[in-house]
Scaffold this active site. Structure first.
Site, PDB file in Angstrom:
ATOM      1  N   ASP A  27       0.667  -1.323  -0.211  1.00 59.86           N
ATOM      2  CA  ASP A  27       0.080   0.162   0.047  1.00 59.86           C
ATOM      3  C   ASP A  27       0.925   1.164   0.133  1.00 59.86           C
ATOM      4  O   ASP A  27       0.221   2.285   0.052  1.00 59.86           O
ATOM      5  CB  ASP A  27      -1.052   0.028   1.227  1.00 59.86           C
ATOM      6  N   TYR A 147      -0.594   1.156  15.492  1.00 60.87           N
ATOM      7  CA  TYR A 147       0.839   1.609  15.789  1.00 60.87           C
ATOM      8  C   TYR A 147       0.751   2.787  16.793  1.00 60.87           C
ATOM      9  O   TYR A 147      -0.034   3.528  16.820  1.00 60.87           O
ATOM     10  CB  TYR A 147       1.593   2.150  14.474  1.00 60.87           C
ATOM     11  N   PRO A 148       1.623   2.794  18.018  1.00 67.82           N
ATOM     12  CA  PRO A 148       1.612   3.727  18.782  1.00 67.82           C
ATOM     13  C   PRO A 148       2.699   4.994  18.311  1.00 67.82           C
ATOM     14  O   PRO A 148       3.903   4.733  18.090  1.00 67.82           O
ATOM     15  CB  PRO A 148       2.425   3.204  20.043  1.00 67.82           C
ATOM     16  N   ARG A 149       1.893   6.023  17.682  1.00 68.92           N
ATOM     17  CA  ARG A 149       2.757   7.001  17.302  1.00 68.92           C
ATOM     18  C   ARG A 149       1.509   8.506  17.622  1.00 68.92           C
ATOM     19  O   ARG A 149       0.671   8.575  17.486  1.00 68.92           O
ATOM     20  CB  ARG A 149       2.401   6.894  15.563  1.00 68.92           C
ATOM     21  N   LYS A 178      -1.838  -6.277  13.633  1.00 69.54           N
ATOM     22  CA  LYS A 178      -0.629  -6.064  13.076  1.00 69.54           C
ATOM     23  C   LYS A 178       0.078  -5.011  13.885  1.00 69.54           C
ATOM     24  O   LYS A 178      -0.480  -3.822  14.176  1.00 69.54           O
ATOM     25  CB  LYS A 178      -0.538  -5.676  11.777  1.00 69.54           C
ATOM     26  N   GLY A 204       8.682  -3.124   9.533  1.00 71.27           N
ATOM     27  CA  GLY A 204       9.338  -1.751   9.703  1.00 71.27           C
ATOM     28  C   GLY A 204      10.377  -1.323   8.723  1.00 71.27           C
ATOM     29  O   GLY A 204      10.077  -1.568   7.683  1.00 71.27           O
ATOM     30  N   GLY A 230       6.587  -5.347   4.307  1.00 77.95           N
ATOM     31  CA  GLY A 230       6.518  -4.952   3.022  1.00 77.95           C
ATOM     32  C   GLY A 230       7.862  -4.756   2.326  1.00 77.95           C
ATOM     33  O   GLY A 230       8.519  -5.633   1.632  1.00 77.95           O
TER      34      GLY A 230
END
Length: 267
Positions: A27, A147-149, A178, A204, A230
């Protein structure tokens, strides 16, 4: 015995014998443009499919311009959320497609991206809830990329942050979650333990083969149900061979060292 549509679709994106999955997300074209490895979508899909990937993830352009070109078949997961790196708020993911349309284009599952801790977390969680309801209605498997962001996040791989992000994904109804690998099996075991949904590790940034295989092995040892990697797959010098070795770790239980030997022997 009648089998539900969701059960049929789940088997298209995972290995029915192991209950695990190797997914290659593609993506990136929306986020960062036509990067190396994804210039030709059809070729990229064909190479990872040849290696044994269970599914690929992409936006609408994937089934429209590149999925299932020739060779081995592979599951299709339509990504529903997007933002580009040129956006003033690149971590604010918005919905750009629907579950119903994913069915129309032949997708076997859908995925969404949620950044926990972002200033726009509330809107993303609201969209998450809407997608979950649609997935229940249509019998569609859902992968939540959690995701922690955000401003309060100093380390996106901190186990406490990753645990929370993964748990939110499960609590809100994802079939797979994920998230980031926390760096070692001991800490990642706490993430898996605290997440009722099957956990997949994210790849990552680009890394070496040995590092990637050791990460996959470590995650599998503590109960992860697969991976969603990816760049380290489609940008590999031999994508099909890398995916083949990764699949052997996930589905056959070989070690990282054995995967390295397998990769080197095939090259």
């Amino acid at each position: 015995m009648f089998t539900s549509g969701k059960a049929v679709r789940m088997e298209r994106i995972m290995n029915r014998n192991t209950g695990k999955t190797v997914i290659v997300p593609m993506d990136h074209g929306v986020t960062v443009g036509p990067i190396d490895g994804l210039i030709n979508l059809s070729a990229a899909v064909d190479m990872v499919a040849e290696g044994g990937a269970n599914a690929v993830i992409g936006h609408l352009g994937l089934p429209k311009f590149g999925h299932r070109n020739y060779g081995r078949d592979v599951g299709l997961i339509l990504h529903l959320s997007a933002a580009s790196i040129l956006s003033p708020k690149p971590n604010k993911k918005v919905l750009v497609n629907t579950v119903e349309n994913a069915l129309r284009v032949g997708a076997d599952g859908v995925s969404i991206h949620i950044n926990i801790g972002d200033e726009n977390e509330a809107e993303m969680l609201r969209d998450f809830g809407k997608v979950v309801v649609e997935c229940i209605y249509w019998g569609m498997p859902l992968i939540a990329m959690m995701y922690p962001r955000g401003p309060k996040i100093d380390d996106e791989k901190d186990v406490e942050h990753v645990k929370l992000a993964a748990r939110i994904g499960a609590e809100l109804g994802a079939d797979f979650v994920k998230t980031n690998y926390t760096g070692d099996p001991e800490s990642f075991a706490r993430v898996v333990e605290g997440c009722p949904a099957p956990v997949l590790i994210a790849g990552g940034s680009k890394a070496g083969d040995k590092e990637m295989f050791e990460m996959i092995e470590g995650a599998m040892q503590v109960g992860a149900k697969g991976l969603s990697i990816g760049r380290n797959a489609f940008q590999h010098r031999t994508p099909s061979l890398f995916v083949k070795a990764a699949c052997a770790i996930v589905h056959d239980g070989i070690s990282a060292a054995e995967a390295m030997a397998m990769l080197e022997a095939d090259q």
